[in-house]
Design a protein around this motif. Structure first.
Motif, mmCIF file in Angstrom:
data_model
loop_
_atom_site.group_PDB
_atom_site.id
_atom_site.type_symbol
_atom_site.label_atom_id
_atom_site.label_comp_id
_atom_site.label_asym_id
_atom_site.label_seq_id
_atom_site.Cartn_x
_atom_site.Cartn_y
_atom_site.Cartn_z
ATOM 1 N N THR A 72 31.741 10.786 -23.539
ATOM 2 C CA THR A 72 30.729 10.915 -24.422
ATOM 3 C C THR A 72 29.668 9.921 -24.617
ATOM 4 O O THR A 72 30.313 8.641 -24.653
ATOM 5 C CB THR A 72 31.350 11.377 -25.935
ATOM 6 N N ASN A 73 28.534 9.984 -24.902
ATOM 7 C CA ASN A 73 27.622 8.939 -25.317
ATOM 8 C C ASN A 73 27.295 8.909 -26.626
ATOM 9 O O ASN A 73 26.067 8.345 -26.951
ATOM 10 C CB ASN A 73 26.338 8.927 -24.403
ATOM 11 N N VAL A 74 27.950 9.348 -27.426
ATOM 12 C CA VAL A 74 27.933 9.272 -28.910
ATOM 13 C C VAL A 74 27.592 7.816 -29.568
ATOM 14 O O VAL A 74 28.310 7.059 -29.034
ATOM 15 C CB VAL A 74 28.911 9.973 -29.815
ATOM 16 N N PRO A 75 26.595 7.539 -30.292
ATOM 17 C CA PRO A 75 26.481 6.199 -30.678
ATOM 18 C C PRO A 75 27.520 5.657 -31.220
ATOM 19 O O PRO A 75 28.125 6.353 -32.324
ATOM 20 C CB PRO A 75 25.234 6.175 -31.525
ATOM 21 N N VAL A 76 28.017 4.294 -31.060
ATOM 22 C CA VAL A 76 29.079 3.779 -31.669
ATOM 23 C C VAL A 76 28.756 2.313 -32.562
ATOM 24 O O VAL A 76 28.013 1.676 -31.734
ATOM 25 C CB VAL A 76 30.208 3.515 -30.881
ATOM 26 N N VAL A 77 29.087 2.249 -33.756
ATOM 27 C CA VAL A 77 28.864 0.993 -34.395
ATOM 28 C C VAL A 77 30.282 0.328 -34.682
ATOM 29 O O VAL A 77 31.269 0.903 -35.099
ATOM 30 C CB VAL A 77 28.340 1.286 -35.856
#
Length: 222
Positions: A72-77
């Motif tokens: 997945t390329n879901v944004p991560v903080v």
């Protein structure tokens, strides 16, 4: 439709407070308090962003991040109480979208989340005979062959492509990737550029799309 945020944080009180702030801003939130179950949970749910603590019971955040990026390329903080520069560089060079240090302001986190999601959902697709870039999927094709980039590398390439006639200093490029002026060094940008060039030339050795301008910085060269 409300956007869905996953908070991965073992400090339950902190996770609940952050969740409440995000809920008040219109987000849907879920909380996971350990590292072991994160990857399987993400595979079963549709989410828009993950706030990921680095120090978790069972599995640390960097290992989780590496596993997430395999599907997945879901944004991560990334979030941590360890503020030494090495942790910052490791986390961000992996391609994380942002980095927050504890103790942090929940209001500030909400602002950062909104900025990341706004940037993520304002997607465009650009292409030429040599290079094709899809911002929505983070797909990069060089002469029809896919190149796998980290999120930071992708941002650099996309920024260069959108401003093909300009030369950028390292400071300008750092501000494009790390908008909160976090602590990074010139070597961080140089490392991203080196990796970007290497990955593209591993697909086609004749394609060198980033040119070094001595004493100034870098420019797009296609």
């Amino acid at each position: 439709m409300s956007q869905h945020i996953l908070i991965v944080e073992d400090e339950q009180s902190l996770a609940q407070v952050l969740g409440e702030y995000l809920n008040q801003s219109g987000f849907i939130t879920d909380i996971i308090n350990d590292g072991v179950s994160v990857v399987d949970w993400v595979k079963k749910h549709t989410i828009d962003l993950i706030i990921l603590d680095l120090m978790l019971p069972g599995k640390n955040g960097l290992d989780i991040y590496r596993e997430l990026r395999t599907f997945t390329n879901v944004p991560v903080v990334m979030a941590t109480a360890r503020v030494d520069e090495i942790d910052r560089l490791i986390g961000l060079e992996l391609g994380a979208d942002d980095y927050i240090c504890k103790p942090y302001s929940p209001r500030e986190v909400v602002v950062r989340v909104k900025n990341i999601l706004r940037r993520t959902h304002d997607d465009v697709k650009v292409s030429s005979q040599v290079l094709s870039i899809d911002e929505a999927t983070m797909q990069v094709l060089v002469k029809g062959k896919e190149v796998n980039l980290t999120r930071a590398e992708f941002r650099l390439l996309f920024h260069f492509y959108q401003h093909r006639d300009r030369v950028f200093s390292r400071d300008q490029l750092m501000s494009q990737i790390y908008s909160d002026n976090r602590i990074v060094t010139d070597r961080t940008i140089d490392s991203h550029i080196k990796n970007l060039r290497r990955k593209i030339q591993s697909v086609d050795a004749e394609v060198d799309c980033i040119q070094s301008i001595y004493g100034v910085g870098y420019r797009f060269a296609l």
